[in-house]
Motif scaffolding. Structure first.
Motif, PDB file in Angstrom:
ATOM      1  N   ILE A 117      24.270  47.103  24.677  1.00  0.00           N
ATOM      2  CA  ILE A 117      23.897  46.177  25.759  1.00  0.00           C
ATOM      3  C   ILE A 117      22.400  45.869  25.664  1.00  0.00           C
ATOM      4  N   GLY A 118      21.633  46.882  25.277  1.00  0.00           N
ATOM      5  CA  GLY A 118      20.191  46.680  25.064  1.00  0.00           C
ATOM      6  C   GLY A 118      19.944  45.678  23.947  1.00  0.00           C
ATOM      7  N   ARG A 119      20.606  45.917  22.823  1.00  0.00           N
ATOM      8  CA  ARG A 119      20.343  45.101  21.638  1.00  0.00           C
ATOM      9  C   ARG A 119      20.864  43.666  21.800  1.00  0.00           C
ATOM     10  N   TYR A 120      22.092  43.524  22.297  1.00  0.00           N
ATOM     11  CA  TYR A 120      22.708  42.190  22.277  1.00  0.00           C
ATOM     12  C   TYR A 120      22.519  41.408  23.575  1.00  0.00           C
ATOM     13  N   ARG A 121      22.219  42.101  24.686  1.00  0.00           N
ATOM     14  CA  ARG A 121      22.140  41.370  25.965  1.00  0.00           C
ATOM     15  C   ARG A 121      20.895  41.757  26.770  1.00  0.00           C
ATOM     16  N   GLU A 122      19.858  42.154  26.041  1.00  0.00           N
ATOM     17  CA  GLU A 122      18.572  42.505  26.674  1.00  0.00           C
ATOM     18  C   GLU A 122      18.729  43.489  27.820  1.00  0.00           C
ATOM     19  N   GLY A 123      19.684  44.353  27.695  1.00  0.00           N
ATOM     20  CA  GLY A 123      19.821  45.441  28.671  1.00  0.00           C
ATOM     21  C   GLY A 123      20.562  45.073  29.938  1.00  0.00           C
ATOM     22  N   VAL A 124      21.080  43.850  30.028  1.00  0.00           N
ATOM     23  CA  VAL A 124      21.794  43.464  31.260  1.00  0.00           C
ATOM     24  C   VAL A 124      23.292  43.398  30.980  1.00  0.00           C
ATOM     25  N   VAL A 125      24.069  44.101  31.792  1.00  0.00           N
ATOM     26  CA  VAL A 125      25.518  44.105  31.617  1.00  0.00           C
ATOM     27  C   VAL A 125      26.040  42.707  31.948  1.00  0.00           C
ATOM     28  N   PRO A 126      26.777  42.071  31.015  1.00  0.00           N
ATOM     29  CA  PRO A 126      27.282  40.716  31.297  1.00  0.00           C
ATOM     30  C   PRO A 126      28.262  40.723  32.476  1.00  0.00           C
ATOM     31  N   ALA A 127      28.450  39.554  33.071  1.00  0.00           N
ATOM     32  CA  ALA A 127      29.464  39.429  34.135  1.00  0.00           C
ATOM     33  C   ALA A 127      30.852  39.507  33.507  1.00  0.00           C
TER      34      ALA A 127
ATOM     35  N   ARG B  20      34.607  72.455  22.063  1.00  0.00           N
ATOM     36  CA  ARG B  20      34.833  71.409  23.076  1.00  0.00           C
ATOM     37  C   ARG B  20      33.524  70.699  23.436  1.00  0.00           C
ATOM     38  N   TYR B  21      32.460  71.481  23.462  1.00  0.00           N
ATOM     39  CA  TYR B  21      31.161  70.890  23.808  1.00  0.00           C
ATOM     40  C   TYR B  21      30.761  69.837  22.776  1.00  0.00           C
ATOM     41  N   ALA B  22      30.794  70.265  21.500  1.00  0.00           N
ATOM     42  CA  ALA B  22      30.328  69.353  20.450  1.00  0.00           C
ATOM     43  C   ALA B  22      31.326  68.213  20.238  1.00  0.00           C
ATOM     44  N   GLY B  23      32.627  68.553  20.225  1.00  0.00           N
ATOM     45  CA  GLY B  23      33.639  67.562  19.865  1.00  0.00           C
ATOM     46  C   GLY B  23      33.931  66.590  20.998  1.00  0.00           C
ATOM     47  N   GLU B  24      34.027  67.098  22.210  1.00  0.00           N
ATOM     48  CA  GLU B  24      34.459  66.240  23.315  1.00  0.00           C
ATOM     49  C   GLU B  24      33.266  65.722  24.119  1.00  0.00           C
ATOM     50  N   LEU B  25      32.487  66.663  24.672  1.00  0.00           N
ATOM     51  CA  LEU B  25      31.405  66.188  25.546  1.00  0.00           C
ATOM     52  C   LEU B  25      30.337  65.421  24.766  1.00  0.00           C
ATOM     53  N   ALA B  26      29.817  66.045  23.699  1.00  0.00           N
ATOM     54  CA  ALA B  26      28.712  65.398  22.979  1.00  0.00           C
ATOM     55  C   ALA B  26      29.220  64.181  22.206  1.00  0.00           C
ATOM     56  N   ASN B  27      30.304  64.392  21.458  1.00  0.00           N
ATOM     57  CA  ASN B  27      30.720  63.339  20.552  1.00  0.00           C
ATOM     58  C   ASN B  27      31.483  62.229  21.266  1.00  0.00           C
ATOM     59  N   GLU B  28      32.527  62.586  21.975  1.00  0.00           N
ATOM     60  CA  GLU B  28      33.365  61.535  22.567  1.00  0.00           C
ATOM     61  C   GLU B  28      32.724  60.875  23.791  1.00  0.00           C
ATOM     62  N   LEU B  29      32.080  61.676  24.640  1.00  0.00           N
ATOM     63  CA  LEU B  29      31.523  61.083  25.863  1.00  0.00           C
ATOM     64  C   LEU B  29      30.046  60.706  25.710  1.00  0.00           C
ATOM     65  N   GLY B  30      29.222  61.665  25.265  1.00  0.00           N
ATOM     66  CA  GLY B  30      27.778  61.427  25.158  1.00  0.00           C
ATOM     67  C   GLY B  30      27.475  60.270  24.204  1.00  0.00           C
ATOM     68  N   ASN B  31      28.089  60.306  23.023  1.00  0.00           N
ATOM     69  CA  ASN B  31      27.832  59.232  22.049  1.00  0.00           C
ATOM     70  C   ASN B  31      28.336  57.888  22.535  1.00  0.00           C
ATOM     71  N   LEU B  32      29.471  57.914  23.216  1.00  0.00           N
ATOM     72  CA  LEU B  32      30.010  56.658  23.742  1.00  0.00           C
ATOM     73  C   LEU B  32      28.979  56.002  24.666  1.00  0.00           C
ATOM     74  N   LEU B  33      28.429  56.803  25.555  1.00  0.00           N
ATOM     75  CA  LEU B  33      27.430  56.254  26.480  1.00  0.00           C
ATOM     76  C   LEU B  33      26.244  55.678  25.705  1.00  0.00           C
ATOM     77  N   ASN B  34      25.748  56.458  24.750  1.00  0.00           N
ATOM     78  CA  ASN B  34      24.576  55.983  24.008  1.00  0.00           C
ATOM     79  C   ASN B  34      24.877  54.692  23.258  1.00  0.00           C
ATOM     80  N   ARG B  35      26.067  54.611  22.690  1.00  0.00           N
ATOM     81  CA  ARG B  35      26.419  53.396  21.946  1.00  0.00           C
ATOM     82  C   ARG B  35      26.495  52.195  22.888  1.00  0.00           C
ATOM     83  N   VAL B  36      27.137  52.399  24.022  1.00  0.00           N
ATOM     84  CA  VAL B  36      27.318  51.279  24.958  1.00  0.00           C
ATOM     85  C   VAL B  36      25.956  50.803  25.477  1.00  0.00           C
ATOM     86  N   VAL B  37      25.139  51.768  25.883  1.00  0.00           N
ATOM     87  CA  VAL B  37      23.825  51.393  26.413  1.00  0.00           C
ATOM     88  C   VAL B  37      22.996  50.703  25.337  1.00  0.00           C
ATOM     89  N   SER B  38      23.054  51.214  24.110  1.00  0.00           N
ATOM     90  CA  SER B  38      22.196  50.603  23.095  1.00  0.00           C
ATOM     91  C   SER B  38      22.725  49.225  22.682  1.00  0.00           C
TER      92      SER B  38
END
Ligand code: MSP
Length: 510
Positions: A365-375, A345-363
């Motif tokens: 927004i960083g790459r395409y919108r200079e780190g600022v969440v669009p309106a 559950r740790y590797a499959g759900e927390l790390a993969n589904e939640l942790g990676n999701l956060l990293n992807r979203v943050v990166s």
């Protein structure tokens, strides 16, 4: 509840041995519920503590070469420390050796005595010290073994003080008729009701041969039966938890007692009768959860199949243990603890589904919108609707105490967000300037969905939720459930790299 306050309790744990995952389970579930009610902006009082008197504790102290008080001090501190490590937000930690508790128990006993339901009598029966209870011959397993601990019982015969429990049969049945959901789940309600219907024997409430206990006020040669002393902790704590204040006015009766089925009879049959005799309101609800099993058996010191929570917490972090137990042990049913299941559950759900999701979203927004969440462009209406539905399902799930279902609903939203990333493929949108608005809408929705997820998961994984909120540029303390509403966050926030929320872990043996 309806009156804007919520008083909930765990059982108070025996200080005969170190805490294990089974105790951690109840405290964690109670804390998840307490945090949920805080998120609803109710005034919460969450009580836990230790049960320190009686023959069982005295015997365990003797085996360790300690006095009962030394034993109680050492082990109570371990339960208290465990609570801290678990992230438990209890408002008080009661010890039944607190002088205030002892004095209050004596006061209540006087009250019971005056009610006329206490008398002197003699009793002989099969006693299990591990359960601190008498069993009828018909309850015993073959070979005269305790049905809970599967260890030999002994014949105990004494002159004691008795509580006229048998006289409460009709009043208890009336209570069960009036309040069909006061014991959850239904199967436990039925079980407790059957115990009452089958007839109740009067209860011996003092011990002549046990010194380690609260003296009976009118007969100091006897001590109060440890279970009577223990049950009243739910009342006495409110009388002295805040010096100079009597919290019973605000918080009595309890909104929720939490426990496993081993102590159902004490709470669902004996406790309400004692309260009626003392002229106090009975609790509003109790929830009887299942056992955490190991190797097919209830994890318990007596059976010896215990798992120490600390190595798992050290390796994986406390949120991982909280999450695993909430998901793995369906609330109200038994569930099995395994190191492999934990890792999965740790590797499959927390790390993969939640942790990676956060990293992807943050990166992104960083790459395409200079780190600022669009309106918000209003481009992801459907997701907004799903967030609102999930928040409602979560609230309803908690109200029914169907916690596992409630958290599953939030997890579906996590999976929905992962799918959204794949479906919208922001990396392709980013290549086409004509689709910049679409990309804005998607990036906003992902950040907003994650913000809502973090708030909704906060009762279960508080530390991780706060880190997610911070990574999204949000206030990590802004976790009231109404704030999970779409668009309620800080607008155009600047994201920050989150690091690994759930880093890889070398396996731990259970
Ligand atoms: N001291 C009494 C309770 C008095 S309450 C007024 C007692 N103590 S105990 O240390 O044995 O704790 C029992 C409780 O611990 C259970 O009801 C349950 O809440 C929790 N658990 C202990 N082992 C457990 C499992 N293996 N699984 C689930 N819960 C477990 O009884």
């Amino acid at each position: 509840m309806a009156d804007g306050r919520f008083y909930l309790t765990t059982p108070i744990y025996y200080v005969n041995a170190d805490p294990h995952i089974g105790h951690a389970y109840t405290t964690i579930m109670a804390d998840v519920i307490a945090r949920h009610h805080r998120q609803l902006e109710e005034e919460v009082f969450f009580l836990t503590g230790t049960d320190e008197h009686g023959a069982k504790i005295a015997a365990s102290a003797a085996a360790e070469g300690r006095t009962p008080r030394e034993q109680a001090d050492v082990l109570s501190a371990r339960f208290r420390d465990l609570g801290g490590v678990l992230g438990a937000t209890n408002d008080f930690f009661i010890r039944t050796t607190d002088p205030e508790h002892e004095a209050e128990v004596q006061r209540i006993l006087e009250r019971l005595h005056e009610s006329g339901d206490i008398y002197r009598g003699s009793y002989g029966g099969w006693y299990c010290t591990a359960s601190e209870t008498f069993y009828a011959e018909s309850d015993l397993l073959e070979g005269r073994l305790c049905p809970v601990h599967k260890t030999p019982v002994e014949w105990v015969e004494e002159e004691n003080w008795f509580f006229r429990l048998s006289a409460y049969r009709d009043r208890l049945l009336a209570l069960y008729d009036e309040r069909p959901d006061w014991v959850l789940p239904q199967a436990r309600y039925n079980e407790a009701r059957r115990m009452i219907e089958l007839g109740l024997e009067d209860l011996s409430i003092s011990r002549a041969q046990v010194e380690w206990g609260v003296p009976v006020p009118w007969d100091p040669g006897q001590t109060v039966y440890v279970w009577i002393d223990a049950l009243f902790n739910y009342w006495t704590a409110l009388r002295y938890a805040r010096p100079g204040e009597d919290l019973t006015a605000r918080f009595w009766p309890p909104d929720l007692h939490l426990m496993a089925k081993d102590i159902l009879k004490f709470h669902a049959v004996i406790w309400p009768a004692l309260l009626m005799a003392a002229g106090l309101e009975v609790p509003r609800r109790m929830m009887i959860h299942g056992y955490v099993l190991k190797g097919g058996e209830k994890m318990s010191k007596t059976t010896g199949n215990v798992v120490d929570p600390f190595p798992f917490i050290d390796a994986y972090g406390i949120d991982a243990l909280r999450y695993y137990l909430v998901r793995e042990v369906r609330f109200g049913e038994d569930g099995t603890f395994t190191a492999e299941g934990f890792e999965a559950r740790y590797a499959g759900e927390l790390a993969n589904e939640l942790g990676n999701l956060l990293n992807r979203v943050v990166s992104m927004i960083g790459r395409y919108r200079e780190g600022v969440v669009p309106a918000d462009t209003g481009g992801e209406r459907e997701l907004a609707g799903e967030v609102a539905r999930t928040a409602t399902a979560l609230r309803e799930g908690f109200a029914r105490l169907d916690l596992s279902r409630a958290v599953e609903e939030v997890w579906r939203l996590v999976q929905r967000l992962n799918r959204l990333v794949e479906e919208r493929a922001p990396w392709s949108l980013a290549k086409d300037p004509a689709r910049a608005g679409e990309l804005d809408g998607t990036l906003f929705a992902l950040a907003e969905g994650l913000r809502a997820v973090a708030i909704m998961l906060w009762p279960v994984i508080p530390g991780s939720s706060e880190r997610i909120l911070e990574a999204l540029g949000q206030d990590p303390h802004d976790v009231a459930l109404i704030r999970a509403a779409w668009g309620a966050g800080r607008p155009e926030a600047t994201v920050q790299p989150a690091g690994q929320l759930f880093p890889r872990v070398e396996e731990v043996a259970a």
